[in-house]
Design an enzyme around this catalytic site. Structure first.
Site, PDB file in Angstrom:
ATOM      1  N   HIS A 168       0.871  -1.177   0.000  1.00  0.00           N
ATOM      2  CA  HIS A 168       0.000   0.000   0.000  1.00  0.00           C
ATOM      3  C   HIS A 168       0.909   1.228   0.000  1.00  0.00           C
ATOM      4  O   HIS A 168       1.836   1.321   0.826  1.00  0.00           O
ATOM      5  CB  HIS A 168      -0.851   0.041   1.265  1.00  0.00           C
ATOM      6  CG  HIS A 168      -2.007  -0.916   1.280  1.00  0.00           C
ATOM      7  ND1 HIS A 168      -1.873  -2.253   1.039  1.00  0.00           N
ATOM      8  CD2 HIS A 168      -3.334  -0.699   1.531  1.00  0.00           C
ATOM      9  CE1 HIS A 168      -3.073  -2.830   1.123  1.00  0.00           C
ATOM     10  NE2 HIS A 168      -3.980  -1.914   1.424  1.00  0.00           N
TER      11      HIS A 168
ATOM     12  N   GLU B   1      -1.878   6.116  -0.571  1.00  0.00           N
ATOM     13  CA  GLU B   1      -3.304   6.177  -0.180  1.00  0.00           C
ATOM     14  C   GLU B   1      -3.467   7.488   0.592  1.00  0.00           C
ATOM     15  O   GLU B   1      -4.073   8.436   0.100  1.00  0.00           O
ATOM     16  CB  GLU B   1      -3.674   4.963   0.676  1.00  0.00           C
ATOM     17  CG  GLU B   1      -5.135   4.936   1.125  1.00  0.00           C
ATOM     18  CD  GLU B   1      -5.454   3.761   2.078  1.00  0.00           C
ATOM     19  OE1 GLU B   1      -4.540   3.148   2.620  1.00  0.00           O
ATOM     20  OE2 GLU B   1      -6.672   3.489   2.280  1.00  0.00           O
TER      21      GLU B   1
ATOM     22  N   ASP C  49     -11.186  -3.678  -1.609  1.00  0.00           N
ATOM     23  CA  ASP C  49     -10.441  -3.355  -0.388  1.00  0.00           C
ATOM     24  C   ASP C  49     -11.040  -4.017   0.857  1.00  0.00           C
ATOM     25  O   ASP C  49     -10.611  -5.092   1.253  1.00  0.00           O
ATOM     26  CB  ASP C  49     -10.329  -1.838  -0.222  1.00  0.00           C
ATOM     27  CG  ASP C  49      -9.107  -1.409   0.586  1.00  0.00           C
ATOM     28  OD1 ASP C  49      -8.275  -2.274   0.909  1.00  0.00           O
ATOM     29  OD2 ASP C  49      -8.975  -0.201   0.888  1.00  0.00           O
ATOM     30  N   ASP C  50     -12.041  -3.377   1.446  1.00  0.00           N
ATOM     31  CA  ASP C  50     -12.704  -3.901   2.659  1.00  0.00           C
ATOM     32  C   ASP C  50     -14.218  -3.757   2.454  1.00  0.00           C
ATOM     33  O   ASP C  50     -14.861  -2.898   3.062  1.00  0.00           O
ATOM     34  CB  ASP C  50     -12.269  -3.090   3.884  1.00  0.00           C
ATOM     35  CG  ASP C  50     -10.762  -3.139   4.090  1.00  0.00           C
ATOM     36  OD1 ASP C  50     -10.268  -4.179   4.551  1.00  0.00           O
ATOM     37  OD2 ASP C  50     -10.087  -2.150   3.768  1.00  0.00           O
TER      38      ASP C  50
HETATM   39  N1  HPA Z   1      -5.265   0.739   3.943  1.00  0.00           N
HETATM   40  C1  HPA Z   1      -4.333   0.352   4.822  1.00  0.00           C
HETATM   41  N2  HPA Z   1      -4.474  -0.715   5.584  1.00  0.00           N
HETATM   42  C2  HPA Z   1      -5.591  -1.433   5.473  1.00  0.00           C
HETATM   43  C3  HPA Z   1      -6.583  -1.072   4.593  1.00  0.00           C
HETATM   44  C4  HPA Z   1      -6.400   0.065   3.767  1.00  0.00           C
HETATM   45  O1  HPA Z   1      -7.245   0.466   2.942  1.00  0.00           O
HETATM   46  N3  HPA Z   1      -7.559  -1.995   4.723  1.00  0.00           N
HETATM   47  C5  HPA Z   1      -7.160  -2.884   5.659  1.00  0.00           C
HETATM   48  N4  HPA Z   1      -5.948  -2.546   6.108  1.00  0.00           N
HETATM   49 ZN    ZN Z   2      -6.088  -2.116   1.288  1.00  0.00          ZN
END
Ligand code: HPA
Ligand code: ZN
Length: 339
Positions: free
Chosen positions: A196, A199, A277-278
């Site tokens: 990641h 973001e 993502d989630d």
């Molecule tokens: N970003 C960072 N960490 C995470 C995310 C995310 O979108 N989802 C679950 N852990």
């Molecule tokens: Zn993520």
């Protein structure tokens, strides 16, 4: 259903940015809490109402609290099969699934308990639904690198079952370079690497993930749009981005999906993909992410076809299956009406 909705639904797709813990729907969390004797004392609607996040950290606090209901092999197996049923409904033919071992080990759940449960569900999904999948072990970047090295050590017993490593959790203040040794060791073990970056963190974190961690893909990468030379580099080196529109909206990475830079990435020739993502927290699974961004940016059938093809191209699927899936997408897209 409109023609574009039908196209989104009918295309075979790979999902490349999906945290299995982020598929924990309130109903499941309540069920697991009850059978594990964990007091929650709230209903699903009340939990859902709390899903109003100011930023990434605000979300992570809720996410880690809910993962506390996952204790047994059965919990992890059921959670993962629940995701695969949603994946099938979304016509996902391949999934690359993140999991957060450190979040479970610090609660006393053993590495092999949840890893084996996930792997069993992945085998069953392949057999029952024809969905292939890979497992990506994510390091929690807000913990010390020493912890990541310990997890990697545990993972060496599962090298045939884990495709690669990732990096997630609180980004700002935890740059990719903090994990240079863990990623270098993962590379020596023959593991793929993703992280990641960009973001909430700046474009410099995306550069670091590429230059220091030698990643194959960037997860999110939204803020790459602020750095023209980075945009050029991502396109030229064909480093894919796994983007998550509804996540970025819910966590206020962007205030409005009409400002989402997906079209810029596609226009610059970057291999951008759409992912959920989630999904239990952000209001939609994969097709809902496609449709949200399609509407906000007025994407046409060609863009949707590019995104589906990109998902296959950017995956760790072996070459012959990649060609077969790309062929299926071309077949559908060749007969799709123009916008
Ligand atoms: N970003 C960072 N960490 C995470 C995310 C995310 O979108 N989802 C679950 N852990
Ligand atoms: Zn993520």
């Amino acid at each position: 259903m409109s023609q574009i909705d039908t196209l989104v639904q009918s295309l075979p797709k790979a999902e490349l940015h999906l945290h299995i813990e982020g598929t924990l729907e309130p109903e499941l969390a309540i069920k697991f809490a009850r059978r594990n004797g964990i007091p929650l004392n709230v209903g699903p609607e009340e939990l859902r109402r709390a899903y109003d996040f100011k930023n990434l950290q605000d979300f992570l606090n809720v996410y880690y609290r809910a993962t506390d209901t996952l204790r047994t092999r059965d919990d992890f197996y059921e959670l993962t099969m629940h995701y695969f049923r949603r994946a099938r409904e979304n016509n996902i033919v391949h999934a690359e699934i993140f999991y957060d071992p450190q979040a479970h080990m610090r609660r006393g759940v053993k590495f092999e308990v949840f890893t084996e449960a996930l792997l069993e569900a992945m085998r069953d999904a392949r057999g029952e639904y024809g969905i292939s999948s890979n497992l990506i072990l994510s390091f929690l970047r807000d913990l010390p690198e020493e912890d990541a090295l310990k997890v990697l050590d545990e993972a060496t017993a599962f090298l045939n079952d884990i495709v690669g490593v990732g990096l997630d959790s609180a980004e700002v203040g935890n740059p990719p370079s903090k994990f240079s040794r863990a990623f270098s060791m993962a590379k020596d073990l023959g593991l793929m690497r993703v992280a990641h970056a960009g973001e909430e963190g700046p474009p410099e974190y995306v550069w670091e993930a590429i230059e220091v961690l030698d990643v194959h893909r960037i997860d999110h990468g939204v803020r790459s749009v602020e750095d023209d030379s980075l945009m050029h580099f991502l396109a030229e080196r064909r480093i894919p981005l796994t983007m998550c529109p509804l996540s970025n909206l819910k966590l206020k990475v962007v205030n409005d999906l009409r400002d989402y830079p997906l079209r810029e990435f596609l226009d610059r020739g970057i291999i951008a993909t759409v992912n959920s993502d989630d999904p239990a927290y952000f209001g939609g699974y994969l097709n809902e992410n496609f449709l949200a961004v399609q509407r906000a940016l007025n994407l046409g059938p060609e863009d949707i076809c590019t995104l589906a093809s990109n998902s296959i191209l950017a995956s760790f699927i072996p070459g012959d299956r990649k060609r077969e899936l790309l062929g299926k997408i071309d077949e559908i897209c060749g007969s799709a009406p123009d916008s």
